[in-house]
Design a protein around this motif. Sequence first.
Motif, PDB file in Angstrom:
ATOM      1  N   VAL A 218       0.859  -1.162  -0.037  1.00 43.00           N
ATOM      2  CA  VAL A 218       0.007   0.029  -0.005  1.00 43.00           C
ATOM      3  C   VAL A 218       0.854   1.095  -0.117  1.00 43.00           C
ATOM      4  O   VAL A 218       0.761   2.288  -0.774  1.00 43.00           O
ATOM      5  CB  VAL A 218      -0.931  -0.025   1.157  1.00 43.00           C
ATOM      6  CG1 VAL A 218      -1.846   1.307   1.408  1.00 43.00           C
ATOM      7  CG2 VAL A 218      -1.834  -1.159   1.062  1.00 43.00           C
ATOM      8  N   THR A 219       1.980   1.231   1.088  1.00 41.88           N
ATOM      9  CA  THR A 219       2.729   2.441   0.959  1.00 41.88           C
ATOM     10  C   THR A 219       3.587   2.752  -0.455  1.00 41.88           C
ATOM     11  O   THR A 219       3.660   3.821  -0.846  1.00 41.88           O
ATOM     12  CB  THR A 219       3.931   2.204   2.070  1.00 41.88           C
ATOM     13  OG1 THR A 219       3.097   1.872   3.288  1.00 41.88           O
ATOM     14  CG2 THR A 219       4.667   3.517   2.090  1.00 41.88           C
ATOM     15  N   LEU A 220       3.775   1.602  -1.105  1.00 37.29           N
ATOM     16  CA  LEU A 220       4.670   1.733  -2.493  1.00 37.29           C
ATOM     17  C   LEU A 220       3.647   2.264  -3.451  1.00 37.29           C
ATOM     18  O   LEU A 220       3.887   3.096  -4.273  1.00 37.29           O
ATOM     19  CB  LEU A 220       5.336   0.377  -2.784  1.00 37.29           C
ATOM     20  CG  LEU A 220       6.507   0.064  -2.091  1.00 37.29           C
ATOM     21  CD1 LEU A 220       6.924  -1.334  -2.266  1.00 37.29           C
ATOM     22  CD2 LEU A 220       7.717   1.000  -2.385  1.00 37.29           C
ATOM     23  N   ALA A 221       2.337   1.711  -3.450  1.00 34.84           N
ATOM     24  CA  ALA A 221       1.552   2.248  -4.419  1.00 34.84           C
ATOM     25  C   ALA A 221       1.105   3.528  -4.100  1.00 34.84           C
ATOM     26  O   ALA A 221       1.127   4.435  -5.025  1.00 34.84           O
ATOM     27  CB  ALA A 221       0.066   1.296  -4.261  1.00 34.84           C
ATOM     28  N   LYS A 222       1.114   4.125  -2.806  1.00 36.57           N
ATOM     29  CA  LYS A 222       0.751   5.451  -2.707  1.00 36.57           C
ATOM     30  C   LYS A 222       2.080   6.401  -3.062  1.00 36.57           C
ATOM     31  O   LYS A 222       1.684   7.516  -3.836  1.00 36.57           O
ATOM     32  CB  LYS A 222       0.546   5.757  -1.285  1.00 36.57           C
ATOM     33  CG  LYS A 222      -0.734   5.272  -0.597  1.00 36.57           C
ATOM     34  CD  LYS A 222      -0.696   5.256   0.736  1.00 36.57           C
ATOM     35  CE  LYS A 222      -0.779   6.879   1.300  1.00 36.57           C
ATOM     36  NZ  LYS A 222      -0.918   6.983   2.570  1.00 36.57           N
TER      37      LYS A 222
END
Length: 431
Positions: A218-222
């Motif tokens: 999720v963090t990488l996607a953001k």
Amino acid sequence: MLRIITQQADVRSELQRICDRTQDEQVLHKEATVREVLQAVKRQGDKAVLHYTAEFDHQILKAEELKVTGSELDAAYQQVSKDLLQAIRLACQKIEAFHRQRVPKSWVQFGDDEVVLGKRYTPVDRAGLYIPGGRACYPSTVLMNAIPAKVAGVPRVVMVTPVRGGKMVNPAVLVAAQEAGVQEIYRVGGAQAIAALAYGTETIPKVNVITGPGNIYVTLAKKLVYGTVGIDSLAGPSEVLVIADETANPVYVAADLLAQAEHDPMAAAILLTTDAGLAKKVQMAVERQLVDHPRRIDTEKAIAHYGLIVVVESLAAAAELSNEFAPEHLELEVADPWALINQIRHAGAIFLGSSTPEAVGDYLAGPNHTLPTSGAARYASALGVETFLKHSSIIQYSQTALEKVASAIDILATTEGLPSHADSVKLRVED
């Protein structure tokens, strides 16, 4: 066991190791996976969202099942206790009251020669909230993300959250979302949820800002969709740093360290103390409180890898080490916390005194619990109303005012090799 070291040891390198704990060697591999997910959702919409939900979360959904229905939302109220509903509503009141004090005000200033300057704040059109659901349910995270958006005046607030069995979203999360003003909820998590919010699908609307914590995917996607949309921050595992003197209660300190460690095996729990006796007492209290702990395995992993007690020579030395670490949560369990706070430069949230455990900030004190982690408190702040607002400059010049600055603009524009900039002013003042 929670380790104890003295300031004479290589404390700074140990604190840096803990701060850098999210720098996984596999991040590049994970980022490649996330890029694949983002591109697939951008091209294929719901089809890709459903595919990756089946692959990663092992949930087989149809497109029409992505959105939580009104009947499910109504039923959620019947599945939570009256005490929980009352606690959610109390938290809503306190969080909203705090954030209403933080709303920036538009302004204009009327200067000489009829020059008007100002700033105008307006909310984004659509906000997307990501609420994690892997290890536990987090109604408090719903409130902390949704209420600032509501206070900012965002017209459309949507939420995504993963499901873990029976295609059901935790009823406490659904109730919190409704109490906080979320209009739409979709049962999807992971990088595919972030992609859906960033690009839009046939079912899930494209938003302007995405907030909320999640796992590394999720963090990488953001991180990767930033620029297409705004984001709040790149949240890492949770952390607390406690500064304590001889007046601190070791049982309280131990509980506060464990309250952070129980979040995640990568959570960090650090104590800096001037009292070697307290250090030993806290170490023993942690061991006692871990007995029969419901989340003992994950908590022990966090304590073993990212837990630390440092005996320092002074509170000033503790403050300096804390500033270098820049913790997400900082507790000052000392005789005079207001004297020590003047030495603190970097922290996401600061909790003063023995009666202020970090848990009050997590749930209902009012300030937001979505905070910068992994040293980001050196330059970043908590999520707030400002996250959902943007501002436009307001400028108006009279003819007299323009004539007074025309020469300076001409010189600057000519220096930069931009003749049409200069002409746009000359044509107005030479007529």
